[in-house]
Design a protein around this motif. Structure first.
Motif, short mmCIF file in Angstrom:
data_model
loop_
_atom_site.label_atom_id
_atom_site.label_comp_id
_atom_site.label_asym_id
_atom_site.label_seq_id
_atom_site.Cartn_x
_atom_site.Cartn_y
_atom_site.Cartn_z
N GLU A 118 83.65 40.81 36.85
CA GLU A 118 84.39 39.54 36.82
C GLU A 118 83.54 38.35 37.27
OE1 GLU A 118 87.95 39.14 36.29
OE2 GLU A 118 87.85 41.15 35.48
N LEU A 119 82.73 38.57 38.29
CA LEU A 119 82.00 37.44 38.87
C LEU A 119 80.56 37.33 38.36
CD1 LEU A 119 83.27 37.49 42.60
CD2 LEU A 119 84.29 36.42 40.58
N GLY A 120 80.08 38.37 37.67
CA GLY A 120 78.76 38.27 37.04
C GLY A 120 77.57 38.58 37.93
N PHE A 121 77.82 39.26 39.08
CA PHE A 121 76.69 39.70 39.90
C PHE A 121 75.87 40.70 39.08
CE2 PHE A 121 78.30 39.17 44.57
CZ PHE A 121 78.97 38.02 44.26
N ASP A 122 74.58 40.85 39.44
CA ASP A 122 73.74 41.81 38.71
C ASP A 122 74.08 43.25 39.07
OD1 ASP A 122 71.70 40.07 37.20
OD2 ASP A 122 71.91 39.14 39.16
#
Ligand SMILES: NC(=O)c1ccc[n+]([C@@H]2O[C@H](COP(=O)([O-])OP(=O)(O)OC[C@H]3O[C@@H](n4cnc5c(N)ncnc54)[C@H](OP(=O)(O)O)[C@@H]3O)[C@@H](O)[C@H]2O)c1
Length: 336
Positions: free
Chosen positions: A190-194
């Motif tokens: 959802e938040l696009g962290f790696d």
């Protein structure tokens, strides 16, 4: 006004984990605003880890809440009476209004917010204190550069989720540390962290070694204790460590567990800096403008974990320490 104001007051100084008997629930007549004051009907109460510190009888950046006083809390609501020239009935405001249904406050202590831009609880979340904490802590102290390795603990929480997203906007690689597979999935998908590390299921030393083989350039610490120590062991040269919070230590009854790997700061020419968000009070508009634009363009997501009912306050506050919240924990009062 004849309405009744239900409130939670501090009944006893807590020892260790908070208990229901630390609070008293009662009612008083709703107050009348004096000169320059307004009466606010509170719609949302922000529940923050700092509240655990505010009830300790200890020196801090703010005096402790006294026994018998309404519990201090940030809150958002609607103005229902005003004796302040710049605040009108119907305006929405935020401020330190307490865990109660109505508050009388001086207009100068309140911030007017525009609910046509984002929903009211977002002003307690990404466009409020936690968002400002993430924004200024990361950008002013962490100073992430394109290609940096940024690691953030408490990654699925109010501050951590914003930290990781801003670091991505700045072109960093971002690894989150969070408790449980659902939170780890959330920060990546959802938040696009790696990537995310479930500290409850994995050996953090091993996992950080795998994800950050060239070292950590910026570590944003929300939890302290063993997680801080594991991150210190992996710093790169000239790393910046931001001491934002240490929730793993807030209920400690004995000595706090401090980092034993602190000499990593020396050998890596690194810095470790603590800060309090109120240091940046005169720059909130700057943070709100930039984060507001990121929210509007979809680059930044805000998630609020909303629980209903003032009477649930003692149990709901506890969720911060048991890790039940994903995103910003907010109490919704009846009437919105
Ligand atoms: N310096 C400042 O001005 C400032 C301002 C705002 C907040 N803060 C600090 O920032 C931190 C995050 O605040 P927040 O509002 O964003 O809270 P949050 O992350 O939304 O909620 C707290 C989270 O902490 C984690 N946690 C609880 N106990 C833990 C433990 N023993 N070990 C590791 N993680 C634990 C839980 O997530 P998991 O399920 O992932 O464990 C829980 O969901 C807190 O330390 C707070 O005091 C500092």
């Amino acid at each position: 006004m004849n309405a009744v104001n239900h409130q939670f007051k501090l009944a006893a100084r807590p020892v260790g984990m908070l208990k229901p008997s630390d609070w008293s629930y009662g009612e008083e007549p709703v107050g009348e605003p004096g000169d320059g004051e307004v009466l606010v009907k509170i719609l949302y109460v922000s529940l923050d880890p700092a509240m655990r510190g505010w009830v300790n009888d200890a020196r801090s950046y703010i005096p402790p809440v006294g026994i018998g006083e309404v519990m201090r809390a940030l809150a958002a609501g609607e103005v229902i009476a005003s004796n302040h020239p710049e605040i009108s009935v119907g305006d929405h405001v935020t401020g330190l209004l307490g865990v109660q249904e109505y508050a009388v406050a001086h207009g100068a202590a309140l911030l007017k917010v525009d609910t046509s831009l984002v929903a009211l609880p977002v002003y307690l979340s990404t466009l409020g204190m936690p968002g400002m904490t993430a924004y200024f802590g990361l950008l002013d102290i962490g100073r992430p550069k394109e290609g940096d390795m940024v690691v953030v603990s408490g990654a699925a929480g109010a501050v951590g989720g914003v930290v990781g997203q801003i670091a991505k906007i700045k072109g960093a690689t971002v690894i989150g540390i969070a408790g449980g597979p659902d939170k780890c999935r959330y920060v990546v998908e959802e938040l696009g962290f790696d990537a995310a590390i479930d500290y409850k299921a994995h050996d953090l030393d091993v996992a950080l070694g795998e994800h950050c083989s060239k070292g950590i350039d910026v570590y944003f610490d929300n939890v302290g204790g063993e997680i801080l120590d594991a991150a210190l062991a992996r710093l790169s040269r000239y790393a910046r460590v931001i001491i934002c919070g240490a929730i793993s230590q807030y209920n400690a009854t004995g000595a706090l567990s401090g980092p034993s790997n602190y000499l990593s700061l020396l050998v890596n020419h690194a810095s470790m800096t603590g800060f309090v968000v109120t240091d940046y009070g005169d720059r909130y508009a700057e943070g709100a403008t930039e984060m507001g634009a990121w929210l509007a363009s979809g680059k930044l997501k805000s998630r609020e974990h909303i629980v209903e009912g003032l009477e649930t306050f003692p149990d709901t506050l506890q969720q911060l320490f048991s890790g039940e919240n994903t995103g910003k924990l907010v109490l919704k009062l009846a009437g919105d």
